[in-house]
Design a protein around this motif. Structure first.
Motif, PDB file in Angstrom:
ATOM      1  N   THR A 142     -10.741  23.446   9.754  1.00  0.00           N
ATOM      2  CA  THR A 142     -10.011  22.034  10.222  1.00  0.00           C
ATOM      3  C   THR A 142      -8.505  21.944  10.264  1.00  0.00           C
ATOM      4  OG1 THR A 142     -12.342  20.615  10.728  1.00  0.00           O
ATOM      5  CG2 THR A 142     -10.417  19.922  10.409  1.00  0.00           C
ATOM      6  N   HIS A 143      -7.979  21.527  10.878  1.00  0.00           N
ATOM      7  CA  HIS A 143      -6.042  21.481  10.808  1.00  0.00           C
ATOM      8  C   HIS A 143      -5.979  20.345   9.665  1.00  0.00           C
ATOM      9  CE1 HIS A 143      -1.937  22.333  10.672  1.00  0.00           C
ATOM     10  NE2 HIS A 143      -1.985  21.039  11.418  1.00  0.00           N
ATOM     11  N   GLU A 144      -5.858  19.965   9.221  1.00  0.00           N
ATOM     12  CA  GLU A 144      -5.619  18.559   8.478  1.00  0.00           C
ATOM     13  C   GLU A 144      -7.031  17.764   8.503  1.00  0.00           C
ATOM     14  OE1 GLU A 144      -0.786  18.042   8.316  1.00  0.00           O
ATOM     15  OE2 GLU A 144      -1.706  17.085  10.137  1.00  0.00           O
ATOM     16  N   PRO A 145      -7.590  17.962   7.679  1.00  0.00           N
ATOM     17  CA  PRO A 145      -8.819  17.098   8.284  1.00  0.00           C
ATOM     18  C   PRO A 145      -8.737  16.143   7.362  1.00  0.00           C
ATOM     19  CG  PRO A 145      -9.490  19.247   5.987  1.00  0.00           C
ATOM     20  CD  PRO A 145      -8.101  19.234   6.898  1.00  0.00           C
ATOM     21  N   TYR A 146      -7.843  15.474   5.782  1.00  0.00           N
ATOM     22  CA  TYR A 146      -7.683  14.668   5.402  1.00  0.00           C
ATOM     23  C   TYR A 146      -6.586  13.632   6.429  1.00  0.00           C
ATOM     24  CZ  TYR A 146      -5.799  11.680   1.375  1.00  0.00           C
ATOM     25  OH  TYR A 146      -6.174  10.524   0.554  1.00  0.00           O
ATOM     26  N   PRO A 147      -7.298  12.096   6.906  1.00  0.00           N
ATOM     27  CA  PRO A 147      -5.463  11.289   7.910  1.00  0.00           C
ATOM     28  C   PRO A 147      -4.562  11.470   7.368  1.00  0.00           C
ATOM     29  CG  PRO A 147      -7.835   9.897   7.267  1.00  0.00           C
ATOM     30  CD  PRO A 147      -8.225  11.390   6.926  1.00  0.00           C
ATOM     31  N   LEU A 148      -4.799  11.405   5.513  1.00  0.00           N
ATOM     32  CA  LEU A 148      -3.547  10.971   5.196  1.00  0.00           C
ATOM     33  C   LEU A 148      -2.464  12.483   4.813  1.00  0.00           C
ATOM     34  CD1 LEU A 148      -4.853   8.239   2.414  1.00  0.00           C
ATOM     35  CD2 LEU A 148      -4.016   7.910   4.787  1.00  0.00           C
ATOM     36  N   ALA A 149      -2.850  13.650   5.274  1.00  0.00           N
ATOM     37  CA  ALA A 149      -1.769  14.329   4.648  1.00  0.00           C
ATOM     38  C   ALA A 149      -1.525  14.933   6.259  1.00  0.00           C
ATOM     39  CB  ALA A 149      -3.041  15.854   4.509  1.00  0.00           C
ATOM     40  N   TYR A 150       0.065  14.645   5.883  1.00  0.00           N
ATOM     41  CA  TYR A 150       0.940  14.975   7.442  1.00  0.00           C
ATOM     42  C   TYR A 150       1.363  15.353   6.673  1.00  0.00           C
ATOM     43  CZ  TYR A 150       2.785  14.186  12.298  1.00  0.00           C
ATOM     44  OH  TYR A 150       3.697  14.254  13.131  1.00  0.00           O
ATOM     45  N   ALA A 151       2.286  17.223   7.141  1.00  0.00           N
ATOM     46  CA  ALA A 151       3.470  18.260   6.842  1.00  0.00           C
ATOM     47  C   ALA A 151       4.796  16.845   7.118  1.00  0.00           C
ATOM     48  CB  ALA A 151       3.188  18.856   7.152  1.00  0.00           C
ATOM     49  N   HIS A 192       5.090   9.620   0.047  1.00  0.00           N
ATOM     50  CA  HIS A 192       4.200   9.555   0.776  1.00  0.00           C
ATOM     51  C   HIS A 192       2.636  10.348   0.344  1.00  0.00           C
ATOM     52  CE1 HIS A 192       1.116   8.770   4.175  1.00  0.00           C
ATOM     53  NE2 HIS A 192       1.098  10.559   4.407  1.00  0.00           N
ATOM     54  N   ALA A 193       3.398  11.829   0.416  1.00  0.00           N
ATOM     55  CA  ALA A 193       1.988  12.836  -0.085  1.00  0.00           C
ATOM     56  C   ALA A 193       1.159  12.832  -1.821  1.00  0.00           C
ATOM     57  CB  ALA A 193       2.642  14.054   0.025  1.00  0.00           C
ATOM     58  N   LEU A 194       2.513  12.474  -2.454  1.00  0.00           N
ATOM     59  CA  LEU A 194       2.044  12.271  -3.955  1.00  0.00           C
ATOM     60  C   LEU A 194       0.949  10.535  -3.813  1.00  0.00           C
ATOM     61  CD1 LEU A 194       5.260  12.837  -5.790  1.00  0.00           C
ATOM     62  CD2 LEU A 194       3.506  14.070  -6.080  1.00  0.00           C
ATOM     63  N   TRP A 195       1.227  10.256  -3.123  1.00  0.00           N
ATOM     64  CA  TRP A 195      -0.025   8.662  -3.098  1.00  0.00           C
ATOM     65  C   TRP A 195      -0.931   8.942  -2.156  1.00  0.00           C
ATOM     66  CZ3 TRP A 195       0.305   5.164  -6.003  1.00  0.00           C
ATOM     67  CH2 TRP A 195       2.052   4.669  -6.510  1.00  0.00           C
ATOM     68  N   ILE A 213       0.850  -1.180   0.524  1.00  0.00           N
ATOM     69  CA  ILE A 213      -0.038   0.374  -0.104  1.00  0.00           C
ATOM     70  C   ILE A 213       1.206   0.870  -0.305  1.00  0.00           C
ATOM     71  CG2 ILE A 213      -1.968   1.222   1.418  1.00  0.00           C
ATOM     72  CD1 ILE A 213      -2.377  -1.412   0.395  1.00  0.00           C
ATOM     73  N   LYS A 214       0.813   2.135  -0.638  1.00  0.00           N
ATOM     74  CA  LYS A 214       1.782   2.845  -1.454  1.00  0.00           C
ATOM     75  C   LYS A 214       1.889   3.995  -0.373  1.00  0.00           C
ATOM     76  CE  LYS A 214       4.596   1.170  -5.335  1.00  0.00           C
ATOM     77  NZ  LYS A 214       5.162   0.608  -4.667  1.00  0.00           N
ATOM     78  N   MET A 215       0.665   4.236  -0.151  1.00  0.00           N
ATOM     79  CA  MET A 215       0.491   5.551   1.059  1.00  0.00           C
ATOM     80  C   MET A 215       1.458   5.226   2.157  1.00  0.00           C
ATOM     81  SD  MET A 215      -1.778   5.364   3.411  1.00  0.00           S
ATOM     82  CE  MET A 215      -3.143   3.908   3.773  1.00  0.00           C
ATOM     83  N   SER A 274       6.181   6.283   3.594  1.00  0.00           N
ATOM     84  CA  SER A 274       6.114   6.709   4.200  1.00  0.00           C
ATOM     85  C   SER A 274       7.392   6.463   5.034  1.00  0.00           C
ATOM     86  CB  SER A 274       5.126   6.674   5.246  1.00  0.00           C
ATOM     87  OG  SER A 274       4.928   7.369   7.415  1.00  0.00           O
ATOM     88  N   ARG A 275       8.050   8.044   5.610  1.00  0.00           N
ATOM     89  CA  ARG A 275       9.626   7.991   6.448  1.00  0.00           C
ATOM     90  C   ARG A 275       9.430   7.664   7.586  1.00  0.00           C
ATOM     91  NH1 ARG A 275       9.796  13.931   6.212  1.00  0.00           N
ATOM     92  NH2 ARG A 275      11.199  13.510   4.213  1.00  0.00           N
ATOM     93  N   PHE A 276       8.197   7.074   8.478  1.00  0.00           N
ATOM     94  CA  PHE A 276       7.569   6.668   9.577  1.00  0.00           C
ATOM     95  C   PHE A 276       6.959   5.196   9.631  1.00  0.00           C
ATOM     96  CE2 PHE A 276       6.113  11.344   9.889  1.00  0.00           C
ATOM     97  CZ  PHE A 276       7.653  11.769  10.314  1.00  0.00           C
TER      98      PHE A 276
END
Length: 430
Positions: A386-395, A401-404, A53-55, A59-61
């Motif tokens: 709402t700050h970062e309403p989309y759970p996959l968007a993490y600066a 990760h952001a692209l996927w 699962i690419k996203m 991820s670097r984490f």
């Protein structure tokens, strides 16, 4: 030493001494990853998945590991976790371990293997299997609702292993809902024309669904329910966290502005606006106390405009795919799990209802799909604050990760066209 300094030292210690393992590869898996990093600075979470699962793998984490069968088979999962425990403790015998799952199958596997995994050193934040197996059977859940005076839909049950060859389909009123009593067993079953939840419009359709399931390897009950009027906007969700005595400690919830309409994922909320309903909270608190529930739970509910009640459909004995909304409401859900099951800290009572919109779809999808225009306007206003309403968007995460993640986000337009707009809002039946 100030309280702030003490908390910082504790968080730094957790980041250095706690290994977290997530089983599964969905939005919840990444929600664990990001919220563990946000709460404690944990920069490496082991993720066990059966495919790439690419996203998550980008991820670097994450320390992403693909093992065939690890998300569905006990004989694969348990040895894999035991080997991780051995490896992680080889250089640090005092290292703490925590395992987290993403769906019903994982909750059952981790609960059933709790004692074995605890012997290996893992904290396992799931209720004992006997209780889990009891309350996830919809018949037993509704019996408890009846005992506690909690509203639920009118329901009929049919044994898929030993039931009749045909159902008395003309005795029901249509439309109605059909679904498996045991979602985890159904998830692994091979069923023709399989859907997560069946929206039934005619007697012939119900008979076909019954024949498909009777011919499959699913052997538990089929539940048939009265269809409660209303679209997605009538659906409510409630996430709770309770202590070892079943006392409600943290709660959050809201109105489902939009759910996934892919037949394989129907019922998964994609947009949730925070909204507090005392009747829902009271009912859930009574249920948790009655069964002595500890940890995270998620309740599915629908508002019945015919009599003004909130009807409970089921309890999920785990975090939901969307439990990130509790964090948006003001309480980091991953931090609660660590505090209760790793640090054994008392959890103060809190309600996580700061204004929020949890949202996994572009605003275009909301505007085109949400029929209640007043609800849509409120949802868009909540999204704006709402700050970062989309759970996959993490600066802090990687560019890959952001692209996927954004590719998945934009793909919702294609999905809604196929499964919702082109069908006139009806369930796609193939």
């Amino acid at each position: 030493m100030s309280t702030e300094d003490g908390l910082s030292l504790r968080q730094n210690d957790i980041a250095a001494r706690l290994t977290c393992v997530v089983v599964g590869g969905d939005i919840l898996a990444y929600s664990y990853v990001r919220e563990l990093h946000r709460a404690f600075g944990i920069a490496r979470v082991i993720v066990l998945a059966s495919r790439d699962i690419k996203m998550l793998s980008s991820s670097r984490f994450t320390d992403y590991r693909i093992i065939e069968g690890v998300t569905t088979a006990a004989e694969v999962l348990y040895p894999a976790l035991e080997q991780i425990a051995l490896n992680e403790r080889a250089g640090d015998p005092a290292r703490r371990l925590l395992v987290l799952g993403c769906d019903d199958v994982h909750a059952r596997l981790l609960s059933a293997g709790k004692q074995r995994l605890q012997r290996a050193g893992f904290a396992v934040p799931y209720i004992d299997f006997q209780l889990l197996d009891e309350i996830t059977q919809k018949r037993r859940f509704y019996e408890l609702c009846e005992e506690l005076g909690i509203p639920y839909p009118q329901t009929w049950y049919f044994d898929c292993a030993n039931g009749p060859d045909t159902l008395p389909v003309h005795e029901f009123s249509y439309p109605l809902i059909a679904k498996p009593s045991n979602s985890a067993l159904f998830q692994d079953a091979t069923v023709a024309r399989k859907r997560k939840i069946y929206e039934i419009d005619t007697p012939d359709e119900l008979q076909q669904v019954w024949h498909d399931i009777r011919a499959s390897d699913y052997g538990a009950e089929l539940v048939i329910q009265d269809f409660i009027p209303g679209g997605d906007e009538a659906i409510r969700t409630l996430t709770t966290f309770s202590d070892a005595q079943g006392n409600l400690r943290v709660v959050s919830g809201g109105v489902v502005c939009l759910q996934d309409h892919d037949p394989t994922a129907l019922g998964n909320p994609l947009a949730i606006m925070g909204q507090r309903e005392q009747a829902i909270i009271d009912a859930a608190a009574a249920f948790l106390k009655r069964v002595g529930y500890r940890g995270m739970a998620n309740f599915d509910i629908k508002y019945d405009e015919r009599d003004g009640t909130f009807r409970f459909f089921e309890v999920n004995t785990r975090c939901g795919r969307n439990t990130y909304y509790m964090s948006l409401g003001g309480v980091n859900f991953a931090e609660l799990i660590v505090r209760e099951f790793v640090l054994n800290e008392p959890i103060e009572y809190r309600e996580a209802y700061e204004p929020f919109l949890y949202c996994c779809v572009p605003p275009y999808v909301l505007r085109r799909s949400v029929a209640d225009r007043q609800l849509l306007q409120r949802a868009l206003e909540c999204r704006a604050v709402t700050h970062e309403p989309y759970p996959l968007a993490y600066a802090p995460d990687s560019t890959a990760h952001a692209l996927w993640s954004w590719a998945m986000y934009l793909n919702q337009i294609r999905k809604f066209k196929r499964f919702h707009w082109d069908t006139g809002g009806k369930q796609l039946k193939e």
